[in-house]
Write a protein that holds these residues in place. Structure first.
Motif, short mmCIF file in Angstrom:
data_model
loop_
_atom_site.label_atom_id
_atom_site.label_comp_id
_atom_site.label_asym_id
_atom_site.label_seq_id
_atom_site.Cartn_x
_atom_site.Cartn_y
_atom_site.Cartn_z
N PHE A 61 21.69 -3.85 5.70
CA PHE A 61 20.47 -4.32 6.38
C PHE A 61 19.27 -3.46 5.98
N LYS A 62 19.51 -2.16 5.86
CA LYS A 62 18.41 -1.26 5.48
C LYS A 62 17.95 -1.52 4.05
N LEU A 63 18.93 -1.70 3.18
CA LEU A 63 18.62 -1.89 1.77
C LEU A 63 17.83 -3.19 1.56
N ILE A 64 18.23 -4.22 2.27
CA ILE A 64 17.51 -5.48 2.18
C ILE A 64 16.08 -5.30 2.71
N THR A 65 15.97 -4.54 3.79
CA THR A 65 14.64 -4.28 4.35
C THR A 65 13.75 -3.61 3.31
N SER A 66 14.33 -2.63 2.64
CA SER A 66 13.58 -1.90 1.61
C SER A 66 13.17 -2.84 0.47
N ALA A 67 14.13 -3.61 -0.01
CA ALA A 67 13.84 -4.53 -1.11
C ALA A 67 12.79 -5.55 -0.70
N TRP A 68 12.92 -6.01 0.53
CA TRP A 68 11.96 -7.00 1.05
C TRP A 68 10.55 -6.43 1.10
N MET A 69 10.45 -5.20 1.60
CA MET A 69 9.12 -4.58 1.69
C MET A 69 8.51 -4.38 0.31
N LYS A 70 9.37 -3.95 -0.62
CA LYS A 70 8.86 -3.72 -1.98
C LYS A 70 8.39 -5.02 -2.62
N SER A 71 9.11 -6.10 -2.33
CA SER A 71 8.73 -7.36 -2.97
C SER A 71 7.56 -8.03 -2.25
N ASN A 72 7.25 -7.53 -1.05
CA ASN A 72 6.08 -8.05 -0.34
C ASN A 72 5.10 -6.92 -0.05
N ALA A 73 4.95 -6.06 -1.04
CA ALA A 73 4.20 -4.82 -0.84
C ALA A 73 2.83 -5.06 -0.21
N GLU A 74 2.16 -6.12 -0.65
CA GLU A 74 0.79 -6.32 -0.18
C GLU A 74 0.74 -6.62 1.32
N SER A 75 1.83 -7.22 1.86
CA SER A 75 1.84 -7.53 3.29
C SER A 75 1.98 -6.26 4.14
N TYR A 76 2.59 -5.23 3.54
CA TYR A 76 2.87 -4.04 4.35
C TYR A 76 1.92 -2.89 4.05
N ALA A 77 1.23 -2.98 2.91
CA ALA A 77 0.38 -1.87 2.50
C ALA A 77 -0.62 -1.49 3.59
N GLY A 78 -1.14 -2.49 4.28
CA GLY A 78 -2.13 -2.24 5.32
C GLY A 78 -1.62 -1.42 6.49
N ASP A 138 2.06 4.53 -0.46
CA ASP A 138 2.32 3.17 -0.92
C ASP A 138 3.71 2.74 -0.43
N VAL A 139 3.98 1.47 -0.59
CA VAL A 139 5.21 0.91 -0.03
C VAL A 139 6.47 1.55 -0.64
N HIS A 140 6.42 1.82 -1.94
CA HIS A 140 7.60 2.41 -2.58
C HIS A 140 7.91 3.78 -2.00
N THR A 141 6.87 4.58 -1.83
CA THR A 141 7.07 5.91 -1.25
C THR A 141 7.58 5.79 0.18
N TYR A 142 6.99 4.85 0.90
CA TYR A 142 7.41 4.65 2.28
C TYR A 142 8.90 4.30 2.36
N CYS A 143 9.31 3.37 1.52
CA CYS A 143 10.72 2.95 1.53
C CYS A 143 11.63 4.12 1.15
N ALA A 144 11.20 4.90 0.16
CA ALA A 144 12.02 6.02 -0.29
C ALA A 144 12.16 7.07 0.81
N ARG A 145 11.14 7.22 1.62
CA ARG A 145 11.20 8.25 2.65
C ARG A 145 11.70 7.75 3.99
N ASN A 146 11.30 6.53 4.35
CA ASN A 146 11.54 6.08 5.72
C ASN A 146 12.59 4.99 5.88
N ILE A 147 12.98 4.36 4.79
CA ILE A 147 13.96 3.28 4.93
C ILE A 147 15.27 3.65 4.26
#
Lengths: 504, 129
Positions: free
Chosen positions: A198-215, A221-230
């Motif tokens: 579930f976490k990995l999918i969350t990470s992949a999802w965020m990365k593939s929709n980076a612009e929706s989460y960047a705000g 950035d989203v990649h750093t966020y996923c690497a640290r927080n997801i």
């Protein structure tokens, strides 16, 4: 006073070896929410009032008097880790050692509770084709993993989740009331794998929709966020992560999430936060199932409405081959024993919602609570699962002292108390007898007949399976903007489009 | 267990394709230990060869625990070759702010020349080919 090198090393060894006694299964049984009141009876008044709200008259004042009568605890032990440096001298000067002590939840409450709730809801819906649809959706994430540059992780982490969905779909006619899924979630390795998928999918999802989460991520950035927080295993999801998990997996399956925050915020009512299922226009699609999480600082539990539990037990009742019975005697004695072992846990007093005094309060099973008679009205099966079970707070036996040298005890693969004993019961209680026909009701009989046999359970439930005449696709929603983009992306890359996406 | 075994087999094959090199003339033996909960718990990495380094304990354990190897930072998606690259990177560039050997860290920061001299001496003494 400066600790000697030897003492320091000893301290380090103890802290790294320290592991609390396993206080029970990773995923607990359903119990009455009155347990919460008992747990918090000695706590801060803010909590006392809020927990009472759950159970006084078995009503929550929050929204439209939703009745939440059951809770499922998730094991939430705390690990104290220390990194220390040996004492060192430079030119006769003693450098102080580096010693970090951190409190750390070793299990991921949020994703684990959601993953469990997701499986449980699918079982409750009792629709095999919906489950297969979900399995296909998980398989489709393989393409997404490739797209965001994390290939070859699918097989290890996500594939097995899809396998479990398919396997559960196949066994749905012999529905065991979720006992198999519960057992799987109580196995350390499987539970980790399911949760991490579930976490990995969350990470992949965020990365593939980076612009929706960047705000939402001003600092990185989203990649750093996923690497640290997801992606780190033992990091709990924060609000953004939870939102992403909901969008990527749970909402997409037609399930809403409601998080009830039991925290120090003002007022007597619990603050609910809803992550709804949205239609193509961004409006909430109502009427679907809801997974309810109870959030306490550092901890998630699942909450249930009476109807949800009744729905589940209806499946169980309909299958006379599998009967879920727990032995109240065993449960009571083992819990009393556990309570007697609880010692000082002063370190927990720093955590909101905990006070060390709470750990010395012997718990008395509250057989006079109003919820008891309430439960009895719908069927006897849930009673055997829940009523006689004394409630034990999830944190009850974290060890005798914070720095005891208790040897590291691995959580047993088999729960200490089997959540369900799948013993075939020869003598049914009178209530059971009236509701259990001699032949299996399910799945050979149509929904109307089932309802006749457990009328209360069925009529109350907004989540009963869709009537037979409705096609399965009735639940299928128009593609959202994000999904259409996703579809387009894979078409563009020549990736095979998963069958799931072609149903439109 | 099955998950762990499958993963380890796969990754071991990967590692053999990329042997480590460039250890500045020394050969450092590493001990990599994978917990039964792997990949959900981090592996532990220790130097079997004595090394003069701020991030490696100067004892018979030669343990190191920082960055990606820490329990709260470990990602099950990380692979063993990444762990080894991390260790290799640490040899090229120590992290004195996250040191376990305070003395060596201080020397590294304040008297680099002396540090290099000591490190060379240790490499010659303990990590000769």
């Amino acid at each position: 006073m400066m600790a000697s090198e030897q003492e320091l090393a000893e301290m380090e060894r103890m802290s790294s070896d320290w592991r609390p006694d396993a206080p029970g299964p990773l995923v607990g049984r359903q119990q009455s929410t009155s347990a919460l009141v008992a747990e918090y009876a000695q706590a801060d008044p803010v909590y006392v009032n809020k927990t009472k709200v759950y159970t006084q008259n078995a009503r929550m004042k929050m929204s439209k008097q939703t009745t939440l009568t059951f809770i499922r605890h998730f094991l939430n032990y705390i690990l104290i880790t220390a990194r220390s440096g040996a004492m060192a001298t430079v030119g006769g000067e003693v450098c102080s050692p580096v010693l970090h002590i951190s409190l750390c939840a070793t299990r991921l409450r949020g994703p684990q509770a959601l993953a469990f709730g997701y499986f449980e809801t699918l079982l409750r819906l009792g629709d095999a084709s919906k489950m297969l649809e979900e399995a296909a959706r998980f398989r489709a994430f393989e393409a997404l993993m490739h797209a965001v540059g994390i290939p070859d992780l699918y097989e290890d982490f996500i594939g097995p989740t899809a396998d479990l969905l398919e396997q559960q779909a196949a066994t749905l006619p012999n529905h065991d009331g979720g006992a198999a899924v519960l057992a799987i979630f109580n196995d350390d390795a499987s539970s980790s794998q399911l949760t991490y998928s579930f976490k990995l999918i969350t990470s992949a999802w965020m990365k593939s929709n980076a612009e929706s989460y960047a705000g939402f991520l001003p600092d990185m950035d989203v990649h750093t966020y996923c690497a640290r927080n997801i992606e780190p295993f033992s990091i709990e999801l924060d609000h953004v992560g939870l939102q992403a998990l909901a969008t990527a997996i749970i909402n997409e399956a037609g399930m809403a999430i409601e998080v009830l925050y039991l925290d120090r915020s003002a007022g007597d009512e619990v603050t609910p936060h809803r992550l709804p299922v949205l239609d193509a226009n961004g409006n909430e699609r109502k009427g679907g199932p809801t997974i309810r999480l109870l959030y306490r600082p550092g901890h998630y539990d699942l909450l249930y409405k009476t109807e949800d539990v009744a729905e589940m037990s209806r499946h169980i009742l309909s299958n006379p081959e599998i009967r879920l019975v727990s032995d109240p005697q065993i449960a009571v004695s083992s819990n009393n024993e556990r309570y007697s072992q609880i010692g000082h846990l002063d370190i927990l007093a720093d955590i909101p919602g905990f006070s060390s005094s709470m750990f010395h309060v012997p718990f008395t099973p509250t057989s006079t609570e109003p919820y008891q008679s309430k439960v009895e009205t719908f069927s006897s099966a849930p009673l055997t699962m829940t009523s006689a079970t004394p409630t034990y707070p999830a944190y009850q036996s974290k060890g005798e002292s914070t720095f005891s040298s208790t040897p590291r005890t691995k959580t047993p693969a088999t729960p200490v108390y089997p959540p369900y004993q799948t013993t075939k019961v020869e003598t049914f209680s009178s209530a059971t007898r009236t509701t259990t026909p001699s032949t299996p009701l399910y799945p050979s009989v149509d929904p109307a007949v089932k309802e006749e046999h457990s009328p209360k359970a069925a009529t109350n439930s907004p989540m009963s399976p869709a009537p037979k005449e409705l096609p399965i696709q009735a639940d299928f929603r128009p593609r959202t903007k994000q999904q259409r983009k996703y579809d387009k992306r894979f078409k563009g890359q020549g990736e095979p489009i998963p069958s799931d996406f072609l149903k439109e | 267990m099955a998950t762990a075994q499958k993963r380890i087999t796969k990754e071991y094959a990967d590692i053999q394709k990329k042997p480590l090199d460039g250890m500045r003339g020394g050969v450092f033996n590493l001990h990599l230990s994978l917990p039964t909960e792997y990949p959900f718990k981090p592996p532990t990495l220790s130097f079997k060869t004595k090394i003069y380094h701020p991030n490696v304990t100067n004892d018979d354990k030669g343990s190191m625990c920082l960055g990606m190897l820490r329990a709260d930072e470990w990602k099950p998606s990380s692979k063993i070759d990444a762990v080894l690259c991390f260790a290799q990177g640490l040899l090229l560039e120590p992290q004195p702010d996250d040191a376990v050997e305070g003395g060596i860290a201080r020397e590294y920061k304040e008297n680099k020349k002396e540090f290099v001299k000591n490190a060379k001496a240790w490499t010659k003494q303990y990590a000769k080919k």
